[in-house]
Design a protein around this motif. Structure first.
Motif, PDB file in Angstrom:
ATOM      1  N   CYS A  21       0.836  -1.207   0.000  1.00  0.00           N
ATOM      2  CA  CYS A  21       0.000   0.000   0.000  1.00  0.00           C
ATOM      3  C   CYS A  21       0.867   1.252   0.000  1.00  0.00           C
ATOM      4  O   CYS A  21       0.588   2.215  -0.716  1.00  0.00           O
ATOM      5  CB  CYS A  21      -0.915   0.019   1.226  1.00  0.00           C
ATOM      6  N   THR A  71       0.036   6.692  -3.974  1.00  0.00           N
ATOM      7  CA  THR A  71      -0.585   7.706  -4.822  1.00  0.00           C
ATOM      8  C   THR A  71      -1.719   7.121  -5.648  1.00  0.00           C
ATOM      9  O   THR A  71      -2.806   7.694  -5.734  1.00  0.00           O
ATOM     10  CB  THR A  71       0.469   8.327  -5.750  1.00  0.00           C
ATOM     11  N   LYS A 103      -4.743   6.138  -3.515  1.00  0.00           N
ATOM     12  CA  LYS A 103      -5.473   7.317  -3.058  1.00  0.00           C
ATOM     13  C   LYS A 103      -6.333   7.874  -4.184  1.00  0.00           C
ATOM     14  O   LYS A 103      -7.487   8.253  -3.987  1.00  0.00           O
ATOM     15  CB  LYS A 103      -4.480   8.373  -2.584  1.00  0.00           C
ATOM     16  N   LYS A 104      -5.754   7.884  -5.386  1.00  0.00           N
ATOM     17  CA  LYS A 104      -6.475   8.427  -6.533  1.00  0.00           C
ATOM     18  C   LYS A 104      -7.733   7.614  -6.822  1.00  0.00           C
ATOM     19  O   LYS A 104      -8.768   8.157  -7.194  1.00  0.00           O
ATOM     20  CB  LYS A 104      -5.554   8.437  -7.754  1.00  0.00           C
ATOM     21  N   SER A 105      -7.635   6.300  -6.650  1.00  0.00           N
ATOM     22  CA  SER A 105      -8.800   5.454  -6.917  1.00  0.00           C
ATOM     23  C   SER A 105      -9.690   5.322  -5.689  1.00  0.00           C
ATOM     24  O   SER A 105     -10.606   4.513  -5.670  1.00  0.00           O
ATOM     25  CB  SER A 105      -8.338   4.067  -7.380  1.00  0.00           C
ATOM     26  N   LYS A 106      -9.397   6.117  -4.645  1.00  0.00           N
ATOM     27  CA  LYS A 106     -10.212   6.121  -3.428  1.00  0.00           C
ATOM     28  C   LYS A 106     -10.276   4.732  -2.796  1.00  0.00           C
ATOM     29  O   LYS A 106     -11.295   4.341  -2.238  1.00  0.00           O
ATOM     30  CB  LYS A 106     -11.620   6.630  -3.719  1.00  0.00           C
ATOM     31  N   SER A 107      -9.166   4.012  -2.868  1.00  0.00           N
ATOM     32  CA  SER A 107      -9.124   2.684  -2.274  1.00  0.00           C
ATOM     33  C   SER A 107      -9.168   2.788  -0.759  1.00  0.00           C
ATOM     34  O   SER A 107      -8.560   3.670  -0.162  1.00  0.00           O
ATOM     35  CB  SER A 107      -7.839   1.981  -2.701  1.00  0.00           C
ATOM     36  N   LYS A 108      -9.883   1.867  -0.130  1.00  0.00           N
ATOM     37  CA  LYS A 108      -9.876   1.823   1.330  1.00  0.00           C
ATOM     38  C   LYS A 108      -9.264   0.513   1.822  1.00  0.00           C
ATOM     39  O   LYS A 108      -9.520   0.073   2.941  1.00  0.00           O
ATOM     40  CB  LYS A 108     -11.287   2.008   1.878  1.00  0.00           C
ATOM     41  N   TRP A 149      -8.848   7.962   9.230  1.00  0.00           N
ATOM     42  CA  TRP A 149      -9.798   7.405   8.256  1.00  0.00           C
ATOM     43  C   TRP A 149     -11.234   7.752   8.632  1.00  0.00           C
ATOM     44  O   TRP A 149     -12.147   7.559   7.836  1.00  0.00           O
ATOM     45  CB  TRP A 149      -9.649   5.882   8.188  1.00  0.00           C
ATOM     46  N   THR A 151     -13.593   9.938   6.353  1.00  0.00           N
ATOM     47  CA  THR A 151     -14.331   9.433   5.198  1.00  0.00           C
ATOM     48  C   THR A 151     -15.104   8.146   5.490  1.00  0.00           C
ATOM     49  O   THR A 151     -16.002   7.793   4.745  1.00  0.00           O
ATOM     50  CB  THR A 151     -13.369   9.142   4.031  1.00  0.00           C
ATOM     51  N   HIS A 152     -14.737   7.425   6.564  1.00  0.00           N
ATOM     52  CA  HIS A 152     -15.387   6.140   6.832  1.00  0.00           C
ATOM     53  C   HIS A 152     -15.790   6.036   8.294  1.00  0.00           C
ATOM     54  O   HIS A 152     -15.535   5.036   8.961  1.00  0.00           O
ATOM     55  CB  HIS A 152     -14.447   4.985   6.472  1.00  0.00           C
ATOM     56  N   GLU A 186      -7.666  -5.000  -5.857  1.00  0.00           N
ATOM     57  CA  GLU A 186      -6.856  -3.787  -5.929  1.00  0.00           C
ATOM     58  C   GLU A 186      -5.663  -4.002  -6.854  1.00  0.00           C
ATOM     59  O   GLU A 186      -5.302  -3.132  -7.642  1.00  0.00           O
ATOM     60  CB  GLU A 186      -6.359  -3.401  -4.534  1.00  0.00           C
TER      61      GLU A 186
END
Lengths: 418, 229
Positions: free
Chosen positions: A202, A207, A210-215, A251, A254-255, A296
């Motif tokens: 990770c 970068t 983060k761009k793909s909004k991965s959690k 986190w 956002t979550h 991912e």
């Protein structure tokens, strides 16, 4: 997926049969075949994208470590210039810096070699796609089949088999063995309930994730928190809270809802019978993490989520699947007449046929524009050829083979197939 | 051939008809006064209840003097004096102390406020988790509360309101209701129950999509909104 388990159980048979099915027999390539080929190239997105993503990542990583090292060395030189070091100290420190520069040079050379190899791989694949033409399409399709099989083996972690097939077929540059090995390390660690290598992955891809909004990283952190709570001692709860403050709190922006749900395990503990929280302590949560990592990983490299073998088989079987093909006694040329293909096709939709195909009850021949169907007064339909032949033998009389009705040939009405 | 689906016939009640029907319904002033008194007593407005009793000649269902004990507990909570409240509540009805989730929630919040992290965790495990085990709404409350242990430092911590005075007032309200219920068997003001029945009835009419009628949306004004199609 059902297809996966079925394939696992019948790997040899299915692959052998699919080899026979997928490889087209040599034919003259018409314009329609060229169009089909153009369409099939769209499925080769992965072939080009994966090594390119890998190449970009390698360049990025090398550049980052280079920048860091150069920055350190330049700072070292600056310190010497600004300070009143003795001559001996200065010489000693300069010698150290020179040694580091030599090390950096060696690292740059190694990095350059890796980059060249990857650039070569990209080029090899472009050449491969560019090389197909009328004369070698059979050989090209055989190579493509092997690529698809290797892709499947790699996703199933059959690395030795994949390597053997790739080497013996001379297609090492067309497959992604080293990339899947990278994934395997993380997957093995997760199956062993360790998150360190996944977290490293990770961080390396921060970068992009983060761009793909991965959690995914958030999920890893939650699982590690759960493992601390599972221990169920005053000390472990203390550590869990410290861990959460350090790694989970941010986190919450956002979550928050999901974070609150997991943090409540501090109160409910791993011994809880309340199903809402008990589920969080089940060991299969690690399997969920493995699946999430695979998604991912595939997304990051531009790979399909499903093995290419599955995709091609599903497309082909779906096109061939008809209710008639599932009945006993259908033609042996139909792949659906074989049990293994039927099993694979079970969850797939039926083929969409725009036009019906009618077969004459009397002659068993197809009824089409050259042999159109005709309707008897009783409503039964037979082909023109068969009816004409019957009339000629019986003085213009027609006897319906199903009802016994007798009528004149002149009483028949032509039917049209829509 | 496609069959045209026949629309279910709508029953349309005009504003005039509705108002006319409403005006035919007779509500006794005594009944309305009784509802108001019931609300004042349930919510612990003793002085208002006494004034209302004098002016409207409406008798409360329970002796107003007996409200004093309840009011003492509520007053202590609203004054942020948990120890005093618990002491008074223990004398009044010890069972409520055991079963009141919100009272324990307030205790947990105070432990967290005082940075007694380990005690807070142990308290949440022993007292709050069992109370919330079979109630989803309480589980949600507990999640928000425990979360402060971790997210309090965040600039936009959503649970920070639990540290505000409004939380004490909410706790007092819950405890008030618990005491009142234990003393009278009533579950909250009757007016609240009537409003819920009104909402339920309107929802029933809406679900059948058969009735068009003047609808009450804002219960604080009681205004009827008519929206013919």
């Amino acid at each position: 997926m059902e297809i996966d388990s079925a394939t696992n159980g019948n790997s040899d048979t299915v692959m052998t049969e699919s080899a026979a099915t997928i490889t087209p027999s040599p034919v003259v390539v018409s314009s329609s075949r060229s169009n089909q080929f153009t369409e099939s190239l769209k499925l080769e997105h992965q072939l080009l994208r994966v090594p390119f993503e890998h190449y970009k990542k390698t360049i990025r990583t090398n550049h980052r470590s280079f920048e860091k090292e150069v920055s350190t060395i330049v700072n070292g030189v600056g310190e010497l210039a600004d300070s009143d070091w003795s001559k001996d100290d200065t010489v000693s420190r300069l010698t150290c810096l020179v040694t580091r520069l030599q090390g950096l040079k060696r690292k740059l050379e190694e990095g350059s070699n890796v980059e060249n190899l990857q650039a070569q791989r990209c080029r090899a694949r472009i050449d491969h796609l560019d090389s197909v033409d009328v004369e070698n399409i059979t050989e090209w399709n055989n190579t493509k089949l092997k690529r698809i099989l290797v892709d499947y083996m790699l996703r199933m972690s059959y690395f030795e088999t994949a390597t053997k097939l790739s080497e013996s077929s001379n297609i090492m540059d067309l497959v992604d063995i080293d990339i899947f090995r990278e994934a395997k390390k993380v997957i093995d660690a997760l199956k062993n309930r360790e998150v360190a290598s996944a977290l490293t992955w990770c961080a390396d891809n921060k970068t992009r994730l983060k761009k793909s909004k991965s959690k995914f990283e958030f999920q890893l952190r939650l699982q590690e928190f759960i493992e601390l709570v599972r221990v169920d001692t005053a000390e472990s709860y203390k550590k869990a809270i410290q861990y959460a403050r350090k790694h989970l709190a941010s986190w919450g922006t956002t979550h928050m809802k999901e974070l609150q749900h997991v943090l409540a395990t501090l109160a409910f503990k791993s011994t809880t019978e309340c199903s809402k929280y008990k589920v969080l302590f089940e060991l299969r949560q690690w399997d969920v993490l493995v699946d999430q990592f695979k998604q991912e990983f595939c997304k990051l490299y531009g790979m399909t989520m499903e093995p290419l073998l599955n995709i091609y088989l599903q497309a082909g079987l779906s096109a061939l699947k008809t209710p008639y093909g599932l009945e006993e006694g259908c033609t042996k040329e139909d792949p659906l007449s074989q049990e293994n293909f039927r099993k694979l096709a079970l969850p797939l939709p039926f083929s969409k046929q725009h036009h019906s195909k009618l077969v004459c009850y009397i002659s068993k021949e197809l009824m089409d524009t050259e042999n159109p169907p005709q309707v008897l007064p009783n409503g039964y339909v037979y082909s023109t050829k068969a009816l004409k032949e019957m009339a000629e033998k019986n003085g213009g009389k027609i006897t319906c083979p199903r009802t016994g009705l007798v009528c004149n040939y002149t009483e028949l009405v032509k039917a049209y197939i829509s | 051939m496609n069959l045209l689906l026949q629309e279910t016939p709508k029953i349309v009640v005009t504003s005039e008809d509705w108002e006319s029907k409403l005006s035919d319904v007779e509500i006794l002033i005594e009944d309305m006064n009784r509802l108001v008194m019931n609300l004042l007593v349930a919510e612990g407005y003793r002085e208002a209840a006494e004034k209302f009793k004098e002016e409207s000649i409406t008798m409360p269902e329970e002796d107003l003097a007996s409200m004093n004990e309840r009011l003492e507990v509520i007053k202590a909570i609203e004054s942020r004096n948990l120890e005093d409240a618990i002491e008074k509540l223990n004398a009044l009805n010890p069972e409520i102390i055991k079963t009141s989730f919100h009272l324990h929630q307030q205790m947990l919040i105070e432990l967290i406020r005082e940075k007694k992290t380990e005690e807070a965790v142990a308290f949440a495990q022993e007292k709050l988790a069992p109370l919330a085990e079979e109630n989803e709404a309480l589980q949600r409350e507990l999640e928000k509360t425990v979360c402060i242990l971790v997210t309090e430092g965040l600039p936009n911590c959503p649970s920070r309101e639990l540290f505000h005075n409004s939380q004490w007032i909410r706790t007092a309200s819950h405890v008030n209701e618990a005491i009142h219920t234990s003393q009278t068997g009533e579950k909250g003001p009757e007016l609240e129950r009537l409003l819920k029945e009104l909402i339920w009835t309107q929802n029933q009419l809406d679900e059948k999509t058969v009735y068009v009628y003047p609808r009450m949306n804002d219960f604080s004004t009681g205004q009827l909104i008519y929206r013919p199609e």
